[in-house]
Design a protein around this motif. Structure first.
Motif, PDB file in Angstrom:
ATOM      1  N   ILE A 190       0.773  -1.128   0.528  1.00 33.14           N
ATOM      2  CA  ILE A 190       0.277  -0.012   0.317  1.00 33.14           C
ATOM      3  C   ILE A 190       0.819   1.193   0.100  1.00 33.14           C
ATOM      4  CG2 ILE A 190      -1.159   1.330   1.413  1.00 33.14           C
ATOM      5  CD1 ILE A 190      -2.836  -1.088   2.281  1.00 33.14           C
ATOM      6  N   THR A 191       2.413   1.324   0.575  1.00 32.40           N
ATOM      7  CA  THR A 191       3.035   2.538   0.903  1.00 32.40           C
ATOM      8  C   THR A 191       3.509   2.791  -0.447  1.00 32.40           C
ATOM      9  OG1 THR A 191       3.227   2.257   3.102  1.00 32.40           O
ATOM     10  CG2 THR A 191       5.280   3.217   1.836  1.00 32.40           C
ATOM     11  N   TYR A 245      -4.133  -0.316  -5.350  1.00 33.52           N
ATOM     12  CA  TYR A 245      -3.887   0.019  -3.446  1.00 33.52           C
ATOM     13  C   TYR A 245      -5.299  -0.209  -3.097  1.00 33.52           C
ATOM     14  CZ  TYR A 245      -5.838   3.308  -0.300  1.00 33.52           C
ATOM     15  OH  TYR A 245      -5.678   4.248   1.143  1.00 33.52           O
ATOM     16  N   TYR A 246      -6.414   0.182  -4.232  1.00 34.82           N
ATOM     17  CA  TYR A 246      -7.239  -0.038  -3.739  1.00 34.82           C
ATOM     18  C   TYR A 246      -7.523  -1.821  -3.450  1.00 34.82           C
ATOM     19  CZ  TYR A 246      -8.883   3.993  -4.866  1.00 34.82           C
ATOM     20  OH  TYR A 246      -9.265   5.766  -4.718  1.00 34.82           O
ATOM     21  N   SER A 250      -8.295  -3.221   0.532  1.00 34.01           N
ATOM     22  CA  SER A 250      -9.959  -3.584   0.771  1.00 34.01           C
ATOM     23  C   SER A 250      -9.622  -5.580   1.487  1.00 34.01           C
ATOM     24  CB  SER A 250     -10.644  -4.210  -0.175  1.00 34.01           C
ATOM     25  OG  SER A 250     -10.598  -2.618  -1.211  1.00 34.01           O
ATOM     26  N   ALA A 251      -8.502  -5.865   1.264  1.00 28.95           N
ATOM     27  CA  ALA A 251      -8.317  -6.736   1.451  1.00 28.95           C
ATOM     28  C   ALA A 251      -7.551  -6.839   3.336  1.00 28.95           C
ATOM     29  CB  ALA A 251      -6.521  -7.191   0.724  1.00 28.95           C
ATOM     30  N   ARG A 252      -6.761  -5.756   3.314  1.00 32.67           N
ATOM     31  CA  ARG A 252      -6.755  -5.046   4.770  1.00 32.67           C
ATOM     32  C   ARG A 252      -7.773  -4.918   5.545  1.00 32.67           C
ATOM     33  NH1 ARG A 252      -4.827  -1.643   9.360  1.00 32.67           N
ATOM     34  NH2 ARG A 252      -2.785  -1.973   9.209  1.00 32.67           N
ATOM     35  N   THR A 303      -7.111   2.577   8.348  1.00 32.72           N
ATOM     36  CA  THR A 303      -5.048   3.240   7.972  1.00 32.72           C
ATOM     37  C   THR A 303      -4.476   3.006   7.428  1.00 32.72           C
ATOM     38  OG1 THR A 303      -5.510   1.022   9.492  1.00 32.72           O
ATOM     39  CG2 THR A 303      -5.438   2.373  11.157  1.00 32.72           C
ATOM     40  N   ALA A 304      -5.526   2.519   6.247  1.00 37.97           N
ATOM     41  CA  ALA A 304      -5.307   1.669   5.081  1.00 37.97           C
ATOM     42  C   ALA A 304      -4.636   3.167   4.013  1.00 37.97           C
ATOM     43  CB  ALA A 304      -5.692   0.366   4.376  1.00 37.97           C
ATOM     44  N   ASN A 305      -6.316   3.479   4.937  1.00 39.18           N
ATOM     45  CA  ASN A 305      -6.650   4.623   3.941  1.00 39.18           C
ATOM     46  C   ASN A 305      -5.513   6.018   4.524  1.00 39.18           C
ATOM     47  OD1 ASN A 305      -7.912   7.639   4.219  1.00 39.18           O
ATOM     48  ND2 ASN A 305      -9.473   6.489   2.089  1.00 39.18           N
TER      49      ASN A 305
END
Length: 586
Positions: A190-191, A245-246, A250-252, A303-305
């Motif tokens: 994600i980062t 990213y999405y 979303s998996a997170r 947190t992913a967002n």
């Protein structure tokens, strides 16, 4: 990035958002915690309702309410708890959205002020800051308030579960161990995807702005197809990074829900033993377990967002620290003075003595400049591009301050340091540049734009006549003739003549012309020059030009050479009048 750097970014973001954003954010956090209260009430009323209809056995007593009553009364209580829960969720959603909107509005206002006041910012950078950077930073800030509310809700839910059953809840927490390695793996992807999204979108904006400005060049030089391909490659990079990213963000959020389902199944299978003394309690406990993992999934999602928007938040923080902060006070001062009615001077002259100025990072600047612009005189500034002619105009206008030396304004009221009377000097001046500032509206609105006081139609027609804008009277609509933002339907020369009319309508005592006749044909240029000549004596005229015709009205000529050296010599007009030629400064 260190923790101290991260905290600095957050402090900068919360300060930039302003008080309204912070107030809405506080409401978002508070309603998140309140949501737990109604969640718990919902669980208890659900338990009471099931007991009242005989679906489960056991006790469901509540303080103040006592034992369960009739199914109808318990159903109404259950529905009421559900409505309060839904209302809290709605309030939380609205306040979170309002936090983002307030942040966007505040930051975009600051960006608009900064970009207009600075005047030297690349349009691509402004577009990126105003759009993607602000939007995603606002999402990160509003989500952070939501995140705090959900953390409080998660903690309160966990405490409730521990009170219900310490052993069972401890077993549930052991399942969370499986989340850690998966989330760490996802966070790395994600980062990287987030950084790539920000970089690719910034490149798209910069390149697009540059391409729009140079569309004619691209067509003529056969670069249009290649430019489109390059743009497509950057947009494809943005698209691929966004999809990556999405997918992983979303998996997170999905992983905790899967673990939660497993936890509910295991608890249900063992529930008859754990809650043997009161099986009805299992209903409330299972509901709170489900809410715990749902909240955990929301925490993982947000947190992913935040991680996804973090690169934009860093860019915004850097902008605030490096670009906005150094000029913030000056911008506020300029905005304040621009709203005040300031009286100008009747007659002005300017004297520069030992003036130095260099732009930050520039290889060279203006050094030891000695110049004099007498009241009512006409001075022409000439020289190759890039040697400092525009910088000299900015110094004369007090829009920038010299590093060394002095600039004095001579008036009937006395002599003043230019920067001390900056706003009176600007109220005295009018400016016509090479690229006319055209607004979307009528010719009347165009002429009125930037005037310190209202003007009559007669005054407007007189200014149009002096600027040789006969094409307006021939248009049929006259002053009501509409202009588009880009001046569509008018030639470059016509737009420039309209700009000269607007400057003359201001009745200036200092007229600054920056390549103001560059788009005029020879006849139009001579007519405009004749108009300007008639202003001499009352109006101090300073003109930057590459056109020889303008030099005919000059009392003095300021010459820049290719090395940036400046010499002031007598102009043709002074020589023709047979006046004594003073010793000009070098």
């Amino acid at each position: 990035m260190s923790m101290s750097d991260g905290m600095m970014v957050w402090r900068s973001a919360f300060r930039l958002g302003g008080s309204r954003s912070r107030r809405w954010g506080s409401v978002s956090t508070a309603t998140g915690l309140l949501a737990f209260v109604f969640d718990f009430c919902f669980a208890l009323t659900l338990q009471r309702f099931f007991v009242s209809i005989g679906l489960v056995s056991g006790s469901a007593d509540m303080p103040l309410l006592g034992a369960p009553g009739s199914p109808a009364s318990e159903a109404m209580l259950f529905v009421a708890a559900g409505l309060l829960k839904s209302l809290t969720v709605w309030a939380n959603s609205v306040s979170t959205g309002a936090t983002q909107v307030a942040f966007e509005a505040r930051v975009r206002s600051l960006i608009a002020q900064w970009s207009l006041a600075d005047g030297k910012v690349a349009s691509g950078r402004v577009a990126t800051l105003f759009g993607d950077i602000t939007l995603c930073s606002a999402a990160a800030v509003s989500t952070s308030y939501y995140f705090v509310g959900r953390l409080l809700m998660l903690g309160a839910t966990l405490v409730t579960l521990l009170v219900y059953s310490l052993e069972t809840t401890a077993a549930v927490l052991l399942l969370l161990i499986f989340l850690t390695p998966a989330h760490r793996l996802l966070d790395g992807v994600i980062t990287r995807a987030s950084a790539d999204i920000q970089q690719s979108l910034a490149s798209v904006n910069d390149r697009l702005m540059r391409g729009v400005k140079n569309a004619i060049f691209l067509h003529i030089h056969g670069r249009l197809g290649r430019e489109v391909e390059d743009q497509h490659a950057l947009i494809s990079r943005f698209e691929n990074s966004s999809l990556r990213y999405y997918s992983f963000a979303s998996a997170r959020g999905v992983i905790p829900q899967v673990v939660g389902i497993c936890a509910v199944v295991l608890i249900a299978l063992q529930g008859s033993q754990v809650f043997a003394d009161n099986s009805a309690t299992l209903i409330a406990y299972l509901y709170m377990v489900m809410r715990f993992f749902q909240t955990l999934a929301e925490v993982a999602r947000v947190t992913a967002n935040i991680r996804g928007n973090w690169p934009r938040l860093q860019v915004l923080s850097d902008w605030c620290r490096m670009d906005l902060a150094p000029v913030d006070e000056a911008i506020r001062s300029e905005l304040h003075h621009s709203r005040q009615a300031v009286s100008g001077f009747d007659r002005v002259g300017l004297t520069l003595k030992e003036v130095d100025y260099a732009w930050p990072g520039a290889c060279r600047g203006l050094e030891k400049i000695d110049l004099e612009f007498g009241p009512g005189s006409a001075t022409v500034i000439v020289g190759p591009s890039g040697v400092g002619k525009t910088t000299l105009l900015l110094l004369i206008s007090s829009l920038i301050r010299p590093d060394q030396g002095s600039i004095t304004v001579s008036t009937r009221e006395g002599a003043f340091e230019a920067f001390d009377v900056k706003h009176r000097l600007l109220a005295t001046a009018a400016y016509v540049g090479p690229d006319p500032f055209v607004i979307d509206g009528t010719v009347r609105e165009f002429l009125a734009f930037g005037q310190s006081e209202s003007k009559t139609d007669e005054q407007m027609w007189q200014a149009l006549a002096k600027a040789h804008c006969g094409f307006i009277s021939q248009s049929g609509a006259g002053l009501e003739h509409r202009l588009s933002e880009q001046g569509g339907g008018l030639s470059a020369g016509q737009k420039q003549r309209l700009s000269i009319a607007r400057a003359l309508l201001r009745s200036p005592h200092l007229l600054i012309l920056d390549e103001a006749t560059s788009n005029l044909d020879a006849d139009s240029e001579l007519a405009i020059i004749d108009t300007v000549r008639q202003l001499k004596g009352e109006v101090t005229i300073i003109a930057v030009t590459h056109r020889d015709a303008v030099q005919a009205i000059a009392d003095s000529i300021v010459q820049f050479d290719s090395e940036g050296r400046v010499t002031q010599v007598a102009g043709e007009a002074l020589v023709e009048r047979g006046e004594p030629v003073k010793e000009w400064h070098e």
